[in-house]
Design a protein around this motif. Structure first.
Motif, PDB file in Angstrom:
ATOM      1  N   PRO A  64       0.695  -1.292   0.083  1.00 20.96           N
ATOM      2  CA  PRO A  64      -0.067  -0.068   0.023  1.00 20.96           C
ATOM      3  C   PRO A  64       0.679   1.293   0.039  1.00 20.96           C
ATOM      4  O   PRO A  64       1.841   1.307   0.678  1.00 20.96           O
ATOM      5  N   GLY A  65       0.237   2.354  -0.650  1.00 26.05           N
ATOM      6  CA  GLY A  65       1.150   3.631  -0.729  1.00 26.05           C
ATOM      7  C   GLY A  65       1.960   3.613  -2.096  1.00 26.05           C
ATOM      8  O   GLY A  65       2.341   4.635  -2.362  1.00 26.05           O
ATOM      9  N   PHE A  66       1.926   2.541  -2.867  1.00 25.67           N
ATOM     10  CA  PHE A  66       2.678   2.582  -4.181  1.00 25.67           C
ATOM     11  C   PHE A  66       1.615   2.027  -5.130  1.00 25.67           C
ATOM     12  O   PHE A  66       1.606   0.998  -4.830  1.00 25.67           O
ATOM     13  N   ARG A  67       1.470   2.611  -6.087  1.00 20.23           N
ATOM     14  CA  ARG A  67       0.882   2.137  -7.455  1.00 20.23           C
ATOM     15  C   ARG A  67       1.737   1.455  -8.213  1.00 20.23           C
ATOM     16  O   ARG A  67       2.711   2.026  -8.622  1.00 20.23           O
ATOM     17  N   GLN A  68       1.410   0.168  -8.770  1.00 17.63           N
ATOM     18  CA  GLN A  68       2.521  -0.497  -9.649  1.00 17.63           C
ATOM     19  C   GLN A  68       1.737  -0.489 -11.122  1.00 17.63           C
ATOM     20  O   GLN A  68       2.501  -0.917 -12.021  1.00 17.63           O
ATOM     21  N   SER A  69       0.411  -0.011 -11.277  1.00 19.17           N
ATOM     22  CA  SER A  69       0.206   0.066 -12.830  1.00 19.17           C
ATOM     23  C   SER A  69      -0.081   1.397 -13.201  1.00 19.17           C
ATOM     24  O   SER A  69      -0.298   2.265 -12.579  1.00 19.17           O
ATOM     25  N   ASP A 115      -1.817   1.695 -16.030  1.00 23.62           N
ATOM     26  CA  ASP A 115      -3.179   1.703 -16.849  1.00 23.62           C
ATOM     27  C   ASP A 115      -4.208   2.607 -16.334  1.00 23.62           C
ATOM     28  O   ASP A 115      -4.662   2.565 -15.143  1.00 23.62           O
ATOM     29  N   ASP A 116      -4.459   3.840 -16.965  1.00 17.52           N
ATOM     30  CA  ASP A 116      -5.548   4.693 -16.540  1.00 17.52           C
ATOM     31  C   ASP A 116      -6.886   4.172 -16.314  1.00 17.52           C
ATOM     32  O   ASP A 116      -7.642   4.732 -15.455  1.00 17.52           O
ATOM     33  N   SER A 117      -7.089   3.006 -16.762  1.00 17.12           N
ATOM     34  CA  SER A 117      -8.357   2.487 -16.957  1.00 17.12           C
ATOM     35  C   SER A 117      -8.629   1.662 -15.611  1.00 17.12           C
ATOM     36  O   SER A 117      -9.818   1.437 -15.224  1.00 17.12           O
ATOM     37  N   GLU A 118      -7.511   1.521 -14.911  1.00 14.14           N
ATOM     38  CA  GLU A 118      -7.712   1.166 -13.481  1.00 14.14           C
ATOM     39  C   GLU A 118      -7.975   1.874 -12.485  1.00 14.14           C
ATOM     40  O   GLU A 118      -8.212   1.416 -11.202  1.00 14.14           O
ATOM     41  N   THR A 119      -7.856   2.952 -12.745  1.00 15.03           N
ATOM     42  CA  THR A 119      -8.114   4.033 -11.702  1.00 15.03           C
ATOM     43  C   THR A 119      -9.042   5.069 -11.916  1.00 15.03           C
ATOM     44  O   THR A 119      -9.255   5.449 -13.225  1.00 15.03           O
ATOM     45  N   GLY A 120      -9.544   5.631 -10.948  1.00 14.37           N
ATOM     46  CA  GLY A 120     -10.652   6.566 -11.010  1.00 14.37           C
ATOM     47  C   GLY A 120     -10.004   8.191 -11.317  1.00 14.37           C
ATOM     48  O   GLY A 120      -8.768   8.357 -11.107  1.00 14.37           O
ATOM     49  N   PRO A 121     -10.873   9.013 -11.496  1.00 16.20           N
ATOM     50  CA  PRO A 121     -10.275  10.369 -11.551  1.00 16.20           C
ATOM     51  C   PRO A 121      -9.522  11.122 -10.433  1.00 16.20           C
ATOM     52  O   PRO A 121      -8.875  11.915 -10.545  1.00 16.20           O
ATOM     53  N   HIS A 122     -10.042  10.536  -9.214  1.00 18.82           N
ATOM     54  CA  HIS A 122      -9.430  11.049  -7.850  1.00 18.82           C
ATOM     55  C   HIS A 122      -8.515  10.073  -7.312  1.00 18.82           C
ATOM     56  O   HIS A 122      -7.906  10.125  -6.067  1.00 18.82           O
ATOM     57  N   ASP A 123      -8.068   9.233  -7.995  1.00 19.78           N
ATOM     58  CA  ASP A 123      -6.956   8.153  -7.536  1.00 19.78           C
ATOM     59  C   ASP A 123      -5.708   8.696  -7.590  1.00 19.78           C
ATOM     60  O   ASP A 123      -5.396   9.289  -8.708  1.00 19.78           O
ATOM     61  N   PRO A 124      -4.558   8.580  -6.804  1.00 16.23           N
ATOM     62  CA  PRO A 124      -3.399   9.136  -7.016  1.00 16.23           C
ATOM     63  C   PRO A 124      -2.449   8.385  -8.096  1.00 16.23           C
ATOM     64  O   PRO A 124      -2.763   7.245  -8.319  1.00 16.23           O
ATOM     65  N   LYS A 125      -1.790   9.371  -8.682  1.00 17.33           N
ATOM     66  CA  LYS A 125      -0.665   8.724  -9.693  1.00 17.33           C
ATOM     67  C   LYS A 125       0.565   9.320  -9.253  1.00 17.33           C
ATOM     68  O   LYS A 125       0.790  10.321  -9.276  1.00 17.33           O
TER      69      LYS A 125
END
Length: 456
Positions: A29-34, A36-46
């Motif tokens: 948790p705390g680090f995204r591995q993907s 792919d924008d389709s896996e995240t919502g508009p308010h998900d951190p990148k």
């Protein structure tokens, strides 16, 4: 600040190459591995990359002077393009951390900037702030502070954070940052001219957003849980301390019993030594497992307070918009009232007793002529234009701040999950080590006790 694209633009995450042993692990948790924008919502951190930081090696500088202070070695491993090296490091003192935190709050008002440990502690009054125990506790707090910044996709790529890790002329950079902040200085607006009777600390948002009401409820429940866990943890620690002393007293009593029972003196001495070892083991576990657990719990609580402050600031932005809208409506109604009087339709606006009394006062003062009303209308027209612009700006600011707050809550949730996983995992590991060591101690004494001969 909200209009600064460099502050709130979205970035993408690149998974670091973990084949090299030197690269830090960024799983969990705390680090995204993907990416792919389709896996995240508009308010998900990148994220644009990773920033794994550490604070270590506290050293007392200018030890024999009244200006003595403690410096810490801050270092990081990163693949963020804003850094000039993948392994930046520098020595910083506590006031440098304070400067970093205070200016991050100013530069990124919609971000949950992690808190620092309180400087006003008893150790400063008693003169023990250079003790190894205090320096180690502070080092851990500062280490956690930088870890939280590294988990934040906006804060981690701040130019001030980069200078904090890299700059060899940090004090020069500090002065430049104060003299030339990254965002434009806020200019006095219409809100500053409105009296405190209109805007005050007790005002409440009249049309609350259900999303943020739900967030505040979750924050309340989380903090209640943390407070309850901290209270119970302190109770366990106090009881463990009492039990440690009781085991020590029991060991002394068993040792005294051994002097009376000459046939089993050695056996009783071994049993007494086991009790002493178990007592020391409990004390060690309390210091190395329970105490850090309680410190981390309290740190999570203060971190949640920082998150609550951002939610409160979002409400203030919406309140500014609502109050300005009401103020504009009042000024517009007053302008319409004066226009109705000039047109010979006094009272048709239905403004009530207040408008009537104001007309009567103007009549008594002799200021009820049409020229005076026309002059007032011109002033009101200018005020209406100014307020319309202010309302538009306040609405845009409120909407932008709300959107950023939604993203910020997602970031905070990721960071909170990572910290709770680390905190609970460390506590569980400490308890497992304690019980393993305790079993070994008691298993060693069993054969000795079994060798006691009992004649029937």
């Amino acid at each position: 600040m909200l209009g600064d694209d460099d502050v709130f633009d979205s970035v993408t995450w690149e998974t670091p190459d973990t084949q090299d042993d030197e690269q830090p692990s960024t799983s969990g948790p705390g680090f995204r591995q993907s990416t792919d924008d389709s896996e995240t919502g508009p308010h998900d951190p990148k994220w644009e990359g990773y920033l794994i930081s550490s604070v270590k090696d506290p050293v007392k500088e200018l030890a024999e002077t009244k200006d003595a202070y403690v410096s810490y070695l801050v270092s990081a491993k990163t693949n963020l393009p804003i850094f000039s090296t993948q392994n930046p490091s520098a020595r910083r003192r506590f006031t440098d951390f304070v400067f970093l935190r205070n200016n991050l709050v100013k530069d990124f008002p919609a971000c949950v900037v992690p808190p620092l440990p309180d400087k006003h502690r008893l150790e400063y009054i008693t003169g023990d702030r250079f003790s190894p125990e205090f320096m180690e506790r502070r080092r851990q707090d500062l280490h956690r502070f930088l870890q939280r910044i590294g988990r934040h996709p906006t804060l981690q790529r701040s130019t001030l954070v980069r200078a904090f890790f890299e700059s060899t002329e940090w004090h020069v950079h500090m002065h430049q940052h104060v003299a030339h902040p990254p965002g434009p200085e806020p200019s006095p607006g219409v809100l500053d001219s409105i009296s405190d009777t209109l805007l005050n600390a007790f005002s409440r948002v009249r049309k609350p957003d259900e999303r943020f009401l739900h967030m505040r409820e979750n924050v309340d429940k989380f903090e209640e849980g943390i407070v309850a866990a901290e209270r119970l943890g302190n109770r366990i620690r106090n009881r463990t301390s009492d039990l440690t002393g009781d085991y020590h007293d029991l060991a002394v009593a068993v040792q005294g019993l051994g002097f009376l029972e000459s046939g089993i003196t050695d056996h009783l001495n071994h049993f007494s030594n086991t009790l002493l070892e178990f007592s020391a083991l409990m004390r060690h576990t309390s210091q190395m497992t329970t105490d850090p657990f309680l410190v981390h719990l309290h740190s999570l609580l203060t971190y949640s307070h920082a998150n609550r402050a951002v939610l409160k600031l979002r409400d203030q932005k919406q309140l500014d918009f609502e109050e300005l809208s009401d103020y504009l409506s009042g000024v517009t109604n007053e302008r319409d009232r004066l226009s109705a009087i000039i047109s010979g339709h006094a009272g048709s606006t239905g403004l009530g007793i207040g408008a009537y009394l104001r007309d009567r006062v103007d009549s008594i003062r002799g200021t009820d002529d049409d020229r005076s009303r026309v002059a007032k209308m011109k002033k009101l027209d200018a005020k209406i234009k100014e307020l319309q612009d202010a309302v538009t700006t306040a609405h845009e600011t409120s909407d932008a701040f709300s959107e950023e707050t939604l993203r910020e809550q997602s970031i905070f949730q990721h960071a909170k999950e990572a910290e709770m996983k680390e905190m609970l995992g460390n506590y569980a590991d400490g308890q497992i080590e304690f019980y393993k060591a305790a079993m070994e101690e008691w298993e060693r004494i069993i054969p000795i006790i079994q060798r006691i001969r009992v004649d029937v």
